[in-house]
Scaffold this motif. Structure first.
Motif, mmCIF file in Angstrom:
data_model
loop_
_atom_site.group_PDB
_atom_site.id
_atom_site.type_symbol
_atom_site.label_atom_id
_atom_site.label_comp_id
_atom_site.label_asym_id
_atom_site.label_seq_id
_atom_site.Cartn_x
_atom_site.Cartn_y
_atom_site.Cartn_z
ATOM 1 N N PRO A 126 -101.370 -95.578 53.300
ATOM 2 C CA PRO A 126 -100.005 -95.581 52.787
ATOM 3 C C PRO A 126 -99.985 -95.547 51.258
ATOM 4 O O PRO A 126 -101.012 -95.786 50.609
ATOM 5 C CB PRO A 126 -99.425 -96.898 53.316
ATOM 6 C CG PRO A 126 -100.605 -97.755 53.608
ATOM 7 C CD PRO A 126 -101.725 -96.837 53.979
ATOM 8 N N VAL A 127 -98.829 -95.283 50.687
ATOM 9 C CA VAL A 127 -98.703 -95.219 49.226
ATOM 10 C C VAL A 127 -99.000 -96.600 48.647
ATOM 11 O O VAL A 127 -98.419 -97.606 49.088
ATOM 12 C CB VAL A 127 -97.283 -94.778 48.828
ATOM 13 C CG1 VAL A 127 -97.143 -94.749 47.307
ATOM 14 C CG2 VAL A 127 -96.969 -93.416 49.424
ATOM 15 N N PRO A 128 -99.907 -96.707 47.675
ATOM 16 C CA PRO A 128 -100.221 -98.022 47.112
ATOM 17 C C PRO A 128 -99.001 -98.685 46.484
ATOM 18 O O PRO A 128 -98.117 -98.020 45.930
ATOM 19 C CB PRO A 128 -101.282 -97.698 46.045
ATOM 20 C CG PRO A 128 -101.886 -96.403 46.482
ATOM 21 C CD PRO A 128 -100.759 -95.643 47.116
ATOM 22 N N SER A 129 -98.960 -100.007 46.555
ATOM 23 C CA SER A 129 -97.889 -100.771 45.924
ATOM 24 C C SER A 129 -98.051 -100.794 44.410
ATOM 25 O O SER A 129 -97.061 -100.781 43.663
ATOM 26 C CB SER A 129 -97.878 -102.213 46.439
ATOM 27 O OG SER A 129 -98.000 -102.262 47.841
ATOM 28 N N ILE A 130 -99.316 -100.832 43.973
ATOM 29 C CA ILE A 130 -99.611 -100.927 42.538
ATOM 30 C C ILE A 130 -100.712 -99.921 42.220
ATOM 31 O O ILE A 130 -101.706 -99.823 42.942
ATOM 32 C CB ILE A 130 -100.084 -102.351 42.154
ATOM 33 C CG1 ILE A 130 -99.058 -103.399 42.600
ATOM 34 C CG2 ILE A 130 -100.341 -102.451 40.655
ATOM 35 C CD1 ILE A 130 -99.523 -104.837 42.401
#
Length: 584
Positions: A126-130
């Motif tokens: 998934p798209v990284p949070s940071i």
């Protein structure tokens, strides 16, 4: 940009990042480290006086970060932090002491943040949070919607450190130790006594390693991992004058939070997990009756357990169990001997079961490393100019429990992998520089193989080494199945060759064409200036003669393209000393 110029913005970014990653009650480890290069070797020094463990329960996190940022320039310090919250303050910085994860992460060197995101997307993450630009690559974090708790292990003991003075001019010896469940001091330098990760801790570490394996992340992925703090400066080799580079936040979206289960499938990609599966499949020695020297050695090990002093008893107990496993002592027989001595008498069968399991695991691991050649290191060389033997020889076990066919296959596997022997015209051959010669007898094969493979026999806790026995050498030498597995040389040449697809061969063996080129590396160049310079000193009678000579030169590069007879060349001249010999 100076450090002082960057401090206000960097301080806010660092604090914002930490508060996104940690809950107020979490204990954060900060470790400043100087890194530099001395000669060709990387060096590092932990600045112990400025290490700290803090939480943000009282809202003071920003003050601690500011203090470290002000300290860092004068000490060339890179500011690192522990990504996982620490169980407690000082003395809880090892992977087996971690009990909570708020995020998963990966460190990817030498890439842009765009490339890092593309890798994550390609791996199905998934798209990284940071997303962090570390100044030398990218860090990516996935915040979890709820902490992953490693609650299948009890509270970890603290690990204390002592510095032992070894005399004038000598470095102090570092000694780390903890107290086990019995309250006894156990030194971590001892073999087989360090606590292991629990099942949940190991699974989390496998997930991290699996993610790293899929996206090309750094191999350091344990639960106690330190990463560079964004908002601070990357000061690699600052003592050498290299200017600092900022470590910056590229993206930080706290709304991107994920369940840990979304990443569970990556545990199967972990090389360590795959290796553990292989190790578990390695058979242990068959139980057998002990007598003579074997029995005497085991009884000595039992006696050492009985007389070992506190602090070294766990190591003596592990050594006794390890000796028993290697010697083929049945578990029930080992317990019968050990149950009345030392910590076995105090800890009972539960303590014995735990120690025995570790001994079995260690025995399997050691045997796996030997059988797979995992411990060998080799000197790389140009195969066209030398046939240098490995720095350490590959090892193969000779055992009555291992079929001869298996041993022969292991020998061939190594010969094929390392290109020690080839096959040419249905005969084994070896290449030494620009020369090729046949392997004519089992005795010659033994001499050749001795430079590459060490054969050994496991006997009790000792190992005896030997050369390849004559009967096995004879069996391999006359085994057509094994010899057909060797790479086949179709053409051995000292001239560069064009092979399939008009590729120019490189030094060594070309797998696709079967050509072994024993010459220097060459490359095609545009134009004819080098050819013209070489031929300008010869007086060709007609332009066609020069063209014919170039055709002769091309013929040597295309030897493998001819079927049957090869073209010949005749050079004639109308008087002596025209340079025919030199030309040829």
């Amino acid at each position: 940009m100076t450090d002082s110029d960057n401090a206000p913005d960097g301080l806010d970014d660092a604090t914002r990042f930490l508060r996104a990653l940690f809950e107020p009650q979490d204990i954060i480890c900060f470790r400043p480290i100087e890194t530099w290069t001395e000669g060709a070797k990387k060096q590092s020094k932990v600045i112990h006086s400025d290490m700290t463990w803090v939480s943000d329960q009282n809202g003071t996190l920003k003050v601690h970060v500011l203090r470290m940022m002000k300290m860092a320039p004068a000490k060339h310090a890179n500011l690192f932090f522990g990504v996982a919250p620490r169980f407690n303050h000082k003395h809880f910085d090892l992977a087996w002491q971690v009990r909570k994860l708020n995020a998963l992460w990966s460190d990817i060197d030498h890439v842009s943040t765009d490339e890092a995101l593309a890798r994550c997307n390609g791996a199905g993450l998934p798209v990284p949070s940071i997303v962090i630009n570390s100044g030398n690559g990218a860090h990516v974090y996935w915040l979890l919607d709820s902490p992953y708790m490693i609650d299948d292990a009890s509270a970890p003991p603290a690990v204390l450190t002592e510095f032992i003075d070894q005399g004038p001019g000598k470095k102090k010896k570092v000694l780390k130790w903890f107290k086990d469940e019995t309250g006894e001091r156990v030194e971590l330098t001892a073999k087989g006594v360090a606590p292991k990760l629990s099942n949940k801790g190991q699974f989390a570490q496998d997930v991290l390693q699996g993610i790293a394996a899929k996206i090309g992340g750094d191999a350091t992925h344990d639960l106690s991992r330190l990463l560079r703090l964004p908002g601070t400066m990357n000061r690699k080799d600052a003592r050498g004058g290299k200017p600092p580079v900022p470590c910056t936040i590229v993206e930080l979206d706290q709304s991107r939070r994920y369940a840990f289960d979304q990443f569970s499938s990556f545990a199967a990609q972990s090389p360590d997990a795959q290796r553990r599966v292989k190790i578990a499949a390695v058979p242990l020695p068959q139980p057998k009756k002990l007598f003579g020297k074997r029995l005497e050695k085991f009884e000595d090990a039992v006696a050492r357990c009985a007389i070992a002093e506190q602090g070294s008893r766990s190591e003596a107990d592990f050594a006794a169990c390890a000796l028993a496993v290697r010697s083929g002592v049945a578990k029930v027989d080992a317990w019968a001997k050990l149950q009345f001595v030392g910590k076995f008498a105090e800890g009972g069968e539960r303590y014995f079961e735990r120690t025995w399991a570790r001994a079995e695991e260690k025995a399997r691991e050691q045997k796996f490393e030997v059988l797979s050649g995992a411990t060998k290191t080799r000197t790389k060389s140009n195969p066209a100019t030398t046939n240098t033997a490995p720095t350490e020889r590959h090892s193969i076990e000779l055992s009555p429990f291992v079929p001869v066919s298996t041993t022969l296959r292991q020998i061939t596997d190594y010969l094929v992998q390392e290109r020690v022997i080839y096959r040419r015209a249905e005969q084994g051959v070896v290449v030494d520089g620009d020369r090729i010669g046949p392997v004519l007898s089992p005795q010659q094969f033994i001499g050749l193989i001795s430079a590459h493979i060490e054969f050994y026999k496991q006997e009790s806790e000792s190992v005896s080494h030997t050369t390849l026995p004559a009967n096995l050498a004879n069996a391999w030498f006359h085994n057509p199945h094994e010899q057909k597995r060797l790479p086949c040389i179709a053409l051995f040449t000292r001239n560069p060759q064009f092979v399939q697809g008009w590729r120019l061969t490189q030094p060594g063996f070309d797998e696709d064409s079967g050509v072994y080129y024993a010459g220097p590396a060459v490359a095609a160049r545009e134009g004819t200036q080098h050819l013209d310079a070489m031929l300008e000193g010869f007086c060709f009678k007609k332009p066609a003669d020069r063209t014919n000579l170039i055709g002769m030169l091309l013929t040597t590069l295309c030897t493998g393209k001819f079927i049957g007879s090869k073209p010949g060349v005749i050079a004639t001249g109308n008087q002596p000393s025209l340079g025919k010999t030199t030309l040829m």
